[in-house]
Structures are given as structure tokens and as C-alpha cells.
Design a protein around this motif. Structure first.
Motif, PDB file in Angstrom:
ATOM      1  N   PHE A  13     -34.707 -36.039  -9.649  1.00 15.33           N
ATOM      2  CA  PHE A  13     -33.773 -35.448  -9.129  1.00 15.33           C
ATOM      3  C   PHE A  13     -33.917 -34.902  -7.831  1.00 15.33           C
ATOM      4  O   PHE A  13     -35.160 -34.550  -7.465  1.00 15.33           O
ATOM      5  CB  PHE A  13     -33.218 -34.017 -10.044  1.00 15.33           C
ATOM      6  N   ARG A  14     -32.950 -34.635  -6.832  1.00 12.97           N
ATOM      7  CA  ARG A  14     -33.241 -34.401  -5.570  1.00 12.97           C
ATOM      8  C   ARG A  14     -32.537 -32.927  -5.242  1.00 12.97           C
ATOM      9  O   ARG A  14     -31.319 -32.701  -5.734  1.00 12.97           O
ATOM     10  CB  ARG A  14     -32.912 -35.377  -4.588  1.00 12.97           C
ATOM     11  N   THR A  15     -32.803 -32.086  -4.496  1.00 12.09           N
ATOM     12  CA  THR A  15     -32.461 -30.756  -4.165  1.00 12.09           C
ATOM     13  C   THR A  15     -31.337 -31.210  -3.044  1.00 12.09           C
ATOM     14  O   THR A  15     -31.268 -32.191  -2.546  1.00 12.09           O
ATOM     15  CB  THR A  15     -33.441 -29.926  -3.428  1.00 12.09           C
TER      16      THR A  15
ATOM     17  N   GLY B 252     -29.261 -19.431 -10.500  1.00  6.47           N
ATOM     18  CA  GLY B 252     -29.019 -19.167  -8.949  1.00  6.47           C
ATOM     19  C   GLY B 252     -28.088 -20.233  -8.347  1.00  6.47           C
ATOM     20  O   GLY B 252     -27.925 -20.056  -7.074  1.00  6.47           O
ATOM     21  N   GLY B 253     -27.548 -21.134  -9.006  1.00  3.30           N
ATOM     22  CA  GLY B 253     -26.827 -21.999  -8.354  1.00  3.30           C
ATOM     23  C   GLY B 253     -27.333 -23.416  -7.516  1.00  3.30           C
ATOM     24  O   GLY B 253     -26.766 -23.870  -6.835  1.00  3.30           O
ATOM     25  N   ARG B 254     -28.661 -23.201  -8.007  1.00  2.00           N
ATOM     26  CA  ARG B 254     -29.612 -24.469  -7.058  1.00  2.00           C
ATOM     27  C   ARG B 254     -29.081 -25.857  -7.551  1.00  2.00           C
ATOM     28  O   ARG B 254     -29.202 -26.097  -8.727  1.00  2.00           O
ATOM     29  CB  ARG B 254     -30.825 -24.254  -7.309  1.00  2.00           C
ATOM     30  N   ARG B 255     -28.875 -26.692  -6.797  1.00  2.00           N
ATOM     31  CA  ARG B 255     -28.105 -27.954  -7.032  1.00  2.00           C
ATOM     32  C   ARG B 255     -29.203 -28.952  -7.161  1.00  2.00           C
ATOM     33  O   ARG B 255     -30.102 -29.136  -6.330  1.00  2.00           O
ATOM     34  CB  ARG B 255     -27.252 -28.484  -6.027  1.00  2.00           C
ATOM     35  N   TYR B 256     -29.162 -29.856  -8.141  1.00  2.00           N
ATOM     36  CA  TYR B 256     -30.098 -30.803  -8.329  1.00  2.00           C
ATOM     37  C   TYR B 256     -29.383 -32.438  -8.305  1.00  2.00           C
ATOM     38  O   TYR B 256     -28.546 -32.291  -9.399  1.00  2.00           O
ATOM     39  CB  TYR B 256     -31.106 -30.793  -9.619  1.00  2.00           C
ATOM     40  N   TYR B 257     -29.312 -33.100  -7.602  1.00  2.19           N
ATOM     41  CA  TYR B 257     -28.513 -34.525  -7.602  1.00  2.19           C
ATOM     42  C   TYR B 257     -29.487 -35.558  -8.347  1.00  2.19           C
ATOM     43  O   TYR B 257     -30.526 -35.808  -8.077  1.00  2.19           O
ATOM     44  CB  TYR B 257     -28.276 -35.111  -6.085  1.00  2.19           C
ATOM     45  N   ARG B 258     -28.688 -36.173  -9.139  1.00  4.06           N
ATOM     46  CA  ARG B 258     -29.283 -37.318 -10.034  1.00  4.06           C
ATOM     47  C   ARG B 258     -29.359 -38.620  -8.698  1.00  4.06           C
ATOM     48  O   ARG B 258     -28.531 -38.508  -8.065  1.00  4.06           O
ATOM     49  CB  ARG B 258     -28.217 -37.724 -11.206  1.00  4.06           C
ATOM     50  N   PRO B 259     -30.090 -39.499  -9.160  1.00  3.05           N
ATOM     51  CA  PRO B 259     -30.190 -40.783  -8.309  1.00  3.05           C
ATOM     52  C   PRO B 259     -28.614 -41.370  -8.224  1.00  3.05           C
ATOM     53  O   PRO B 259     -28.235 -41.884  -6.925  1.00  3.05           O
ATOM     54  CB  PRO B 259     -30.924 -41.484  -8.873  1.00  3.05           C
ATOM     55  N   GLN B 260     -27.970 -41.540  -9.414  1.00  3.11           N
ATOM     56  CA  GLN B 260     -26.729 -42.239  -9.141  1.00  3.11           C
ATOM     57  C   GLN B 260     -25.649 -41.224  -8.261  1.00  3.11           C
ATOM     58  O   GLN B 260     -24.886 -41.820  -7.603  1.00  3.11           O
ATOM     59  CB  GLN B 260     -26.121 -42.640 -10.489  1.00  3.11           C
ATOM     60  N   ASP B 261     -26.032 -39.788  -7.956  1.00  4.34           N
ATOM     61  CA  ASP B 261     -25.066 -38.962  -7.280  1.00  4.34           C
ATOM     62  C   ASP B 261     -25.290 -39.391  -5.937  1.00  4.34           C
ATOM     63  O   ASP B 261     -24.367 -39.466  -4.872  1.00  4.34           O
ATOM     64  CB  ASP B 261     -25.274 -37.593  -7.567  1.00  4.34           C
ATOM     65  N   VAL B 262     -26.743 -39.474  -5.704  1.00  3.50           N
ATOM     66  CA  VAL B 262     -27.410 -39.785  -4.316  1.00  3.50           C
ATOM     67  C   VAL B 262     -26.804 -41.147  -3.913  1.00  3.50           C
ATOM     68  O   VAL B 262     -26.106 -41.323  -2.642  1.00  3.50           O
ATOM     69  CB  VAL B 262     -28.593 -39.784  -4.289  1.00  3.50           C
ATOM     70  N   GLU B 263     -26.685 -42.096  -4.620  1.00  5.21           N
ATOM     71  CA  GLU B 263     -25.948 -43.348  -4.370  1.00  5.21           C
ATOM     72  C   GLU B 263     -24.593 -43.505  -4.016  1.00  5.21           C
ATOM     73  O   GLU B 263     -23.973 -43.962  -3.198  1.00  5.21           O
ATOM     74  CB  GLU B 263     -26.468 -44.466  -5.394  1.00  5.21           C
ATOM     75  N   LEU B 264     -24.053 -42.774  -4.742  1.00  9.92           N
ATOM     76  CA  LEU B 264     -22.588 -42.359  -4.721  1.00  9.92           C
ATOM     77  C   LEU B 264     -22.215 -41.789  -3.373  1.00  9.92           C
ATOM     78  O   LEU B 264     -21.324 -42.176  -2.434  1.00  9.92           O
ATOM     79  CB  LEU B 264     -21.925 -41.851  -5.921  1.00  9.92           C
ATOM     80  N   ILE B 265     -22.822 -40.847  -3.075  1.00 14.76           N
ATOM     81  CA  ILE B 265     -22.861 -39.941  -1.650  1.00 14.76           C
ATOM     82  C   ILE B 265     -22.990 -41.056  -0.615  1.00 14.76           C
ATOM     83  O   ILE B 265     -22.389 -40.712   0.371  1.00 14.76           O
ATOM     84  CB  ILE B 265     -23.609 -38.706  -1.574  1.00 14.76           C
ATOM     85  N   LYS B 266     -23.925 -41.932  -0.691  1.00 14.02           N
ATOM     86  CA  LYS B 266     -24.426 -42.699   0.244  1.00 14.02           C
ATOM     87  C   LYS B 266     -23.196 -43.715   0.649  1.00 14.02           C
ATOM     88  O   LYS B 266     -22.895 -44.002   1.718  1.00 14.02           O
ATOM     89  CB  LYS B 266     -25.617 -43.602  -0.029  1.00 14.02           C
TER      90      LYS B 266
END
Length: 179
Positions: free
Chosen positions: A8-10, A42-56
Motif C-alpha cells: 500500500f502507498r501513502t 488520524g485519517g491517514r490514507r493508504y492506496y492499494r495498488p489497483q487504486d494507484v493504477e486507476l489514478i494513473k
């Protein structure tokens, strides 16, 4: 040490990888309900790899192809997440396969149900698609722009103003990078 591709990515990692400001990612979460990062304490976001691909894919369509947010939302609705992920990865074979599968899923009309008139006429859609409306142009009078003495904006006008503000902020960000 680099993270594994499945990690997961911040929000800061995603923003840096895709050359986007963090506020843009947070804004896109409000416009694209397909982007759903996990939120920890604290509301810190963690992006899944599929989220990152979709955002790309979303980034590519908005920034490189010139689509509007509504246009990308329509693409997602009509073609699904996999379509935009394939576009973001540059996988044109997958894009073509998804498009062909979508065309094959559409049931052709029987000859009796075919529309009468020109071959370019589609059922339920205008012959020529109207260009993007700007502040109510092309609408009927009751849907048109709000009068100056009115105290509230229509939903469409508010969305257009928010898009314009987003575009201006993005222009400012690009200008600040050049300086």
C-alpha cells in the motif's frame, strides 16, 4: 529500500510517483467514487495498488488526453475500472479487447426496430453530440444561468466553477514549478 509492488502507498508516495499534488488526489476521491483508499487512525490514507493504477489512468485522461472530469466519469461508468487502468498502463491491446467485448455485449436491433432516417442516427441519442456546455449555454431558459440578483448557483454551474478553480490551481502549480 523500495516497497514491493503489492504494498500500500501513502498519499505522499502516490502524489510523488504520479507528479500530482496531494490535494488533487483528495479532490479526485470526491469526484471518482472508484478511488477508495483505506483510512487508518488520524485519517491517514493508504492506496492499494489497483487504486494507484486507476489514478494513473484518470490522470492520463485528464491531463494528457484533455478529458473533463465528467468525461472520465462517463468512461468509467460505460467501460469500468479495467478500461482506465489499461489506458493508464498504455496497454492498448487490453483497451481494444475491452472495447470489442463491450460492442459484442450490445444486442443489435432487429431490422424492424432500426431507426428510420440516416445511418448515423442513434436511438436515444442526438445525431451530433453537443459540445461541453459552459455556464448553461445550450439549455432551456429555466435551466440556464442564474440571474445576477439570484442568491444561489445551479448545481451544474457550481460544478463548472469547481472544475475551473481546479484547472486554475493546476496551472498555478505548473507555473510555480517553472519558476
Amino acid at each position: 529500500m523500495d516497497k514491493s509492488p503489492d504494498a500500500f502507498r501513502t498519499i505522499s508516495e502516490v502524489a510523488e510517483d504520479l507528479d500530482l499534488p496531494q490535494h488533487v488526489l483528495r479532490f479526485w476521491e470526491t469526484r471518482f467514487n472508484q478511488i477508495k483508499p483505506m483510512k487508518r487512525g488520524g485519517g491517514r490514507r493508504y492506496y492499494r495498488p489497483q487504486d494507484v493504477e486507476l489514478i494513473k489512468g484518470i490522470r492520463h485522461m485528464l491531463y494528457d488526453q484533455g478529458y473533463t472530469i465528467k468525461g472520465v466519469q462517463k468512461l468509467l461508468r460505460e467501460n469500468g475500472n479495467h478500461f482506465l487502468v489499461a489506458i493508464g498502463n498504455g496497454d492498448m491491446a487490453a483497451v481494444e479487447a475491452i472495447s470489442q467485448r463491450k460492442q459484442a455485449d450490445q444486442v443489435p436491433l432487429t431490422p424492424a426496430a432500426q431507426p428510420r432516417g440516416g445511418d448515423d442516427e442513434l436511438v436515444g441519442q442526438p445525431r451530433v453530440k453537443p459540445s461541453r456546455r459552459f455556464f448553461g449555454l445550450g439549455k432551456s431558459d429555466e435551466e440556464g444561468p442564474v440571474q445576477p440578483d439570484s442568491s444561489k448557483l445551479s448545481r451544474d454551474n457550481r460544478a463548472l466553477l469547481q472544475e475551473a478553480l481546479f484547472d486554475l490551481l493546476e496551472c498555478k502549480r505548473l507555473l510555480d514549478q517553472v519558476r
